[in-house]
Design an enzyme around this catalytic site. Structure first.
Site, mmCIF file in Angstrom:
data_model
loop_
_atom_site.group_PDB
_atom_site.id
_atom_site.type_symbol
_atom_site.label_atom_id
_atom_site.label_comp_id
_atom_site.label_asym_id
_atom_site.label_seq_id
_atom_site.Cartn_x
_atom_site.Cartn_y
_atom_site.Cartn_z
ATOM 1 N N CYS A 5 69.708 -13.881 8.448
ATOM 2 C CA CYS A 5 68.467 -14.591 8.094
ATOM 3 C C CYS A 5 67.394 -14.462 9.170
ATOM 4 O O CYS A 5 66.235 -14.143 8.872
ATOM 5 C CB CYS A 5 68.768 -16.058 7.798
ATOM 6 S SG CYS A 5 69.413 -17.038 9.194
ATOM 7 N N HIS A 32 69.613 -21.832 9.633
ATOM 8 C CA HIS A 32 69.178 -20.877 8.609
ATOM 9 C C HIS A 32 67.660 -20.883 8.521
ATOM 10 O O HIS A 32 67.009 -21.900 8.809
ATOM 11 C CB HIS A 32 69.785 -21.245 7.259
ATOM 12 C CG HIS A 32 69.546 -20.223 6.181
ATOM 13 N ND1 HIS A 32 70.009 -18.927 6.269
ATOM 14 C CD2 HIS A 32 68.858 -20.298 5.003
ATOM 15 C CE1 HIS A 32 69.650 -18.258 5.183
ATOM 16 N NE2 HIS A 32 68.940 -19.067 4.412
ATOM 17 N N HIS A 50 64.997 -14.835 1.681
ATOM 18 C CA HIS A 50 65.901 -15.051 2.816
ATOM 19 C C HIS A 50 67.122 -14.171 2.645
ATOM 20 O O HIS A 50 67.364 -13.616 1.573
ATOM 21 C CB HIS A 50 66.297 -16.526 2.963
ATOM 22 C CG HIS A 50 67.091 -17.078 1.810
ATOM 23 N ND1 HIS A 50 67.990 -18.103 1.957
ATOM 24 C CD2 HIS A 50 67.121 -16.766 0.483
ATOM 25 C CE1 HIS A 50 68.536 -18.405 0.793
ATOM 26 N NE2 HIS A 50 68.027 -17.612 -0.114
#
Length: 245
Positions: free
Chosen positions: A142, A197, A209
């Site tokens: 990510c 994240h 993402h």
């Protein structure tokens, strides 16, 4: 860098965890060594271990080398191999397939504004598999996705998601708000809310993402009833804006 991609590891042994990757043409500073293993620091300040077999001495002038947009090349020694998006090509390298652009063409090709950054994030890593520590369309995590897209557009971000949260400016805590394209959305699945994240807003309530749950890079609608997206909304720690010069 001798290889198209070199692993950056947490410890000086090949069986240890991947923490990031170095790409062809990147210049690193050697800060320690153990036999054939060297601890290096990249231009983003990120440190890790790699093997000397991946490295070659800096030639100088790497900042002026061409940028790969994904291509197959022939090196001066006759070796043919692929280079991922973001790698650099030595002056003696011939492009056989794909595209590479001169260093001075990067800025006009990758405009320094939020809409252009978001468009690149949606398009250039489409279909990439999730890879912890990865930074290319051949496999990306990510924060690697965020850092590499920003770099193409001349915006500097650190490597890890929690570091990226500190290097950007908070604008809201609502994951489903009407975010500006290229805003970064941060999430945590930990009790202490430490960021784990990150995704990038595309506008119109969408986010791109790289997520293990999705197997790689995907675009989500942040108002969706999907259980995973609903969980993400509850895990949002903040939405931040890039510091675009």
């Amino acid at each position: 860098m001798r290889a198209a991609i070199a692993p950056l590891l947490g410890e000086p042994r090949i069986s240890t965890a991947l923490t990031s990757q170095l790409l062809a043409g990147e210049v690193v500073e050697v800060i320690d060594g153990r036999g054939d293993w060297v601890q290096v620091r990249g231009i983003d300040g990120y440190e890790g271990w790699t093997h000397v077999g991946y490295l070659t001495p800096s030639q100088g002038g790497e900042a002026d080398w061409r940028w790969s947009l994904g291509c197959v090349v022939r090196e001066a020694q006759g070796v043919v191999h692929a280079l991922p998006l973001g790698a650099r090509l030595a002056p003696s390298t011939d492009v056989l397939e794909g595209l590479a652009i001169p260093a001075d063409a990067r800025a006009p090709h990758f405009l320094m504004n939020g809409a252009a950054i978001a468009a690149s994030a949606a398009a250039l890593f489409s279909g990439a598999s999730y890879l912890w520590g990865g930074v290319t369309p051949w496999g990306v995590d990510c924060s690697g996705l965020m850092q590499r897209i920003a770099l193409l557009h001349g915006v500097t971000l650190p490597r890890d998601a929690w570091q990226q949260a500190l290097a950007t400016d908070a604008v809201t805590e609502d994951a489903a708000a009407a975010h500006a394209p290229s805003d970064l959305l941060f999430f945590s699945d930990r009790d202490d809310r430490r960021v784990t994240h990150v995704g990038m807003a595309l506008g119109d309530g969408r986010m791109v993402h790289s997520a293990l749950t999705r197997g790689g890079v995907t675009i989500e609608r942040l108002d969706a009833d999907d259980p995973y997206v609903a969980r993400l909304r509850t895990q949002c720690t903040g939405v931040h804006r890039l510091r675009i010069p």
